[in-house]
Design a protein around this motif. Structure first.
Motif, PDB file in Angstrom:
ATOM      1  N   PRO A   1       0.812  -1.217   0.000  1.00  0.00           N
ATOM      2  CA  PRO A   1       0.000   0.000   0.000  1.00  0.00           C
ATOM      3  C   PRO A   1       0.848   1.271   0.000  1.00  0.00           C
ATOM      4  CG  PRO A   1      -0.039  -1.002   2.168  1.00  0.00           C
ATOM      5  CD  PRO A   1       0.704  -1.945   1.255  1.00  0.00           C
ATOM      6  N   GLY A   2       2.143   1.131   0.279  1.00  0.00           N
ATOM      7  CA  GLY A   2       3.030   2.290   0.313  1.00  0.00           C
ATOM      8  C   GLY A   2       3.647   2.635  -1.031  1.00  0.00           C
ATOM      9  N   CYS A   3       4.227   1.625  -1.702  1.00  0.00           N
ATOM     10  CA  CYS A   3       4.960   1.887  -2.945  1.00  0.00           C
ATOM     11  C   CYS A   3       4.358   1.181  -4.157  1.00  0.00           C
ATOM     12  CB  CYS A   3       6.423   1.498  -2.795  1.00  0.00           C
ATOM     13  SG  CYS A   3       6.713  -0.287  -2.680  1.00  0.00           S
ATOM     14  N   ASP A   4       3.360   0.344  -3.954  1.00  0.00           N
ATOM     15  CA  ASP A   4       2.653  -0.363  -5.017  1.00  0.00           C
ATOM     16  C   ASP A   4       3.452  -1.494  -5.665  1.00  0.00           C
ATOM     17  OD1 ASP A   4      -0.019  -0.337  -5.915  1.00  0.00           O
ATOM     18  OD2 ASP A   4       0.604   0.409  -7.870  1.00  0.00           O
ATOM     19  N   GLU A   5       4.584  -1.885  -5.086  1.00  0.00           N
ATOM     20  CA  GLU A   5       5.348  -3.023  -5.614  1.00  0.00           C
ATOM     21  C   GLU A   5       4.671  -4.333  -5.222  1.00  0.00           C
ATOM     22  OE1 GLU A   5       8.144  -3.328  -7.583  1.00  0.00           O
ATOM     23  OE2 GLU A   5       7.847  -1.183  -7.919  1.00  0.00           O
ATOM     24  N   VAL A   6       4.842  -5.368  -6.030  1.00  0.00           N
ATOM     25  CA  VAL A   6       4.249  -6.678  -5.763  1.00  0.00           C
ATOM     26  C   VAL A   6       4.959  -7.319  -4.568  1.00  0.00           C
ATOM     27  CG1 VAL A   6       3.849  -8.999  -6.671  1.00  0.00           C
ATOM     28  CG2 VAL A   6       3.572  -7.014  -8.162  1.00  0.00           C
ATOM     29  N   MET A   7       4.187  -7.748  -3.571  1.00  0.00           N
ATOM     30  CA  MET A   7       4.726  -8.433  -2.405  1.00  0.00           C
ATOM     31  C   MET A   7       4.381  -9.920  -2.397  1.00  0.00           C
ATOM     32  SD  MET A   7       4.206  -5.657   0.677  1.00  0.00           S
ATOM     33  CE  MET A   7       4.833  -6.792   1.915  1.00  0.00           C
ATOM     34  N   LEU A   8       3.261 -10.286  -3.012  1.00  0.00           N
ATOM     35  CA  LEU A   8       2.792 -11.661  -2.944  1.00  0.00           C
ATOM     36  C   LEU A   8       2.028 -11.998  -4.221  1.00  0.00           C
ATOM     37  CD1 LEU A   8       1.010 -13.242   0.090  1.00  0.00           C
ATOM     38  CD2 LEU A   8      -0.117 -13.282  -2.112  1.00  0.00           C
ATOM     39  N   ARG A   9       2.242 -13.219  -4.697  1.00  0.00           N
ATOM     40  CA  ARG A   9       1.473 -13.760  -5.820  1.00  0.00           C
ATOM     41  C   ARG A   9       0.989 -15.141  -5.413  1.00  0.00           C
ATOM     42  NH1 ARG A   9       6.214 -11.834  -7.761  1.00  0.00           N
ATOM     43  NH2 ARG A   9       6.157 -10.155  -9.279  1.00  0.00           N
ATOM     44  N   LEU A  10      -0.266 -15.445  -5.723  1.00  0.00           N
ATOM     45  CA  LEU A  10      -0.825 -16.754  -5.410  1.00  0.00           C
ATOM     46  C   LEU A  10      -1.622 -17.238  -6.619  1.00  0.00           C
ATOM     47  CD1 LEU A  10      -1.492 -19.083  -3.443  1.00  0.00           C
ATOM     48  CD2 LEU A  10      -3.423 -17.703  -2.634  1.00  0.00           C
ATOM     49  N   VAL A  11      -1.228 -18.402  -7.128  1.00  0.00           N
ATOM     50  CA  VAL A  11      -1.901 -19.007  -8.274  1.00  0.00           C
ATOM     51  C   VAL A  11      -2.287 -20.426  -7.898  1.00  0.00           C
ATOM     52  CG1 VAL A  11      -1.676 -19.721 -10.689  1.00  0.00           C
ATOM     53  CG2 VAL A  11      -0.590 -17.604  -9.909  1.00  0.00           C
TER      54      VAL A  11
ATOM     55  N   PRO B   1      -4.881 -27.214 -10.848  1.00  0.00           N
ATOM     56  CA  PRO B   1      -5.367 -28.536 -10.426  1.00  0.00           C
ATOM     57  C   PRO B   1      -4.330 -29.246  -9.556  1.00  0.00           C
ATOM     58  CG  PRO B   1      -5.657 -28.222 -12.789  1.00  0.00           C
ATOM     59  CD  PRO B   1      -4.818 -27.085 -12.292  1.00  0.00           C
ATOM     60  N   GLY B   2      -4.668 -29.457  -8.306  1.00  0.00           N
ATOM     61  CA  GLY B   2      -3.809 -30.214  -7.401  1.00  0.00           C
ATOM     62  C   GLY B   2      -2.585 -29.492  -6.871  1.00  0.00           C
ATOM     63  N   ALA B   3      -2.461 -28.179  -7.104  1.00  0.00           N
ATOM     64  CA  ALA B   3      -1.269 -27.455  -6.635  1.00  0.00           C
ATOM     65  C   ALA B   3      -1.561 -25.966  -6.479  1.00  0.00           C
ATOM     66  CB  ALA B   3      -0.102 -27.646  -7.603  1.00  0.00           C
ATOM     67  N   ALA B   4      -0.742 -25.332  -5.656  1.00  0.00           N
ATOM     68  CA  ALA B   4      -0.797 -23.877  -5.486  1.00  0.00           C
ATOM     69  C   ALA B   4       0.634 -23.355  -5.518  1.00  0.00           C
ATOM     70  CB  ALA B   4      -1.459 -23.510  -4.170  1.00  0.00           C
ATOM     71  N   TRP B   5       0.824 -22.187  -6.110  1.00  0.00           N
ATOM     72  CA  TRP B   5       2.127 -21.538  -6.159  1.00  0.00           C
ATOM     73  C   TRP B   5       2.033 -20.234  -5.391  1.00  0.00           C
ATOM     74  CZ3 TRP B   5      -0.093 -24.248 -10.023  1.00  0.00           C
ATOM     75  CH2 TRP B   5       0.650 -25.267 -10.595  1.00  0.00           C
ATOM     76  N   LEU B   6       2.910 -20.060  -4.408  1.00  0.00           N
ATOM     77  CA  LEU B   6       2.944 -18.856  -3.589  1.00  0.00           C
ATOM     78  C   LEU B   6       4.315 -18.216  -3.757  1.00  0.00           C
ATOM     79  CD1 LEU B   6       1.621 -17.025  -1.458  1.00  0.00           C
ATOM     80  CD2 LEU B   6       2.503 -18.587   0.291  1.00  0.00           C
ATOM     81  N   ASP B   7       4.344 -17.008  -4.298  1.00  0.00           N
ATOM     82  CA  ASP B   7       5.586 -16.269  -4.536  1.00  0.00           C
ATOM     83  C   ASP B   7       5.620 -15.085  -3.576  1.00  0.00           C
ATOM     84  OD1 ASP B   7       7.612 -14.605  -5.445  1.00  0.00           O
ATOM     85  OD2 ASP B   7       6.977 -14.646  -7.536  1.00  0.00           O
ATOM     86  N   LEU B   8       6.588 -15.077  -2.667  1.00  0.00           N
ATOM     87  CA  LEU B   8       6.725 -14.017  -1.666  1.00  0.00           C
ATOM     88  C   LEU B   8       8.016 -13.227  -1.850  1.00  0.00           C
ATOM     89  CD1 LEU B   8       5.588 -16.048   1.471  1.00  0.00           C
ATOM     90  CD2 LEU B   8       4.348 -14.162   0.418  1.00  0.00           C
ATOM     91  N   ARG B   9       8.608 -13.245  -3.052  1.00  0.00           N
ATOM     92  CA  ARG B   9       9.913 -12.610  -3.216  1.00  0.00           C
ATOM     93  C   ARG B   9       9.884 -11.106  -2.991  1.00  0.00           C
ATOM     94  NH1 ARG B   9      10.900 -13.917  -9.422  1.00  0.00           N
ATOM     95  NH2 ARG B   9       8.943 -14.972  -9.134  1.00  0.00           N
ATOM     96  N   GLY B  10       8.704 -10.464  -3.018  1.00  0.00           N
ATOM     97  CA  GLY B  10       8.595  -9.036  -2.727  1.00  0.00           C
ATOM     98  C   GLY B  10       8.410  -8.738  -1.248  1.00  0.00           C
ATOM     99  N   THR B  11       8.467  -9.793  -0.439  1.00  0.00           N
ATOM    100  CA  THR B  11       8.294  -9.666   1.003  1.00  0.00           C
ATOM    101  C   THR B  11       9.590 -10.071   1.694  1.00  0.00           C
ATOM    102  OG1 THR B  11       5.959 -10.248   0.756  1.00  0.00           O
ATOM    103  CG2 THR B  11       6.882 -10.410   2.965  1.00  0.00           C
TER     104      THR B  11
END
Length: 86
Positions: A54-64, A67-77
């Protein structure tokens, strides 16, 4: 493009974690702002969810989900402090 607040992540992240991750405190890798996951600006749902600082608008988290899996990307955190019961 309009966004939701980080509480929109409660259901999707609740399917992956035993704790309420929206109550966790994250630190942005870009600007260093610290705050609850619930304060992130969330865009989606398709093809996944993207949560921005909410401060700089950069991506902190991605969640996709697929079928049978989830990908969580936290490289902006830098850190994610999750409250747990002792």
């Amino acid at each position: 493009m309009t966004h939701l607040d980080g509480n929109a992540l409660a259901g999707p992240l609740g399917e992956l974690f035993a704790v309420d991750v929206t109550a966790a405190t994250g630190r942005c890798a870009s600007c260093g702002m610290t705050g609850p996951v619930a304060s992130l600006k969330v865009y989606g749902p398709g093809p996944g969810l993207v949560a921005r600082c909410p401060g700089c608008d950069e991506v902190m988290l991605r969640l996709v989900r697929g079928p049978g899996a989830a990908w969580l990307d936290l490289r902006g955190t830098v850190t994610l402090r999750i409250p747990v019961v002792d």
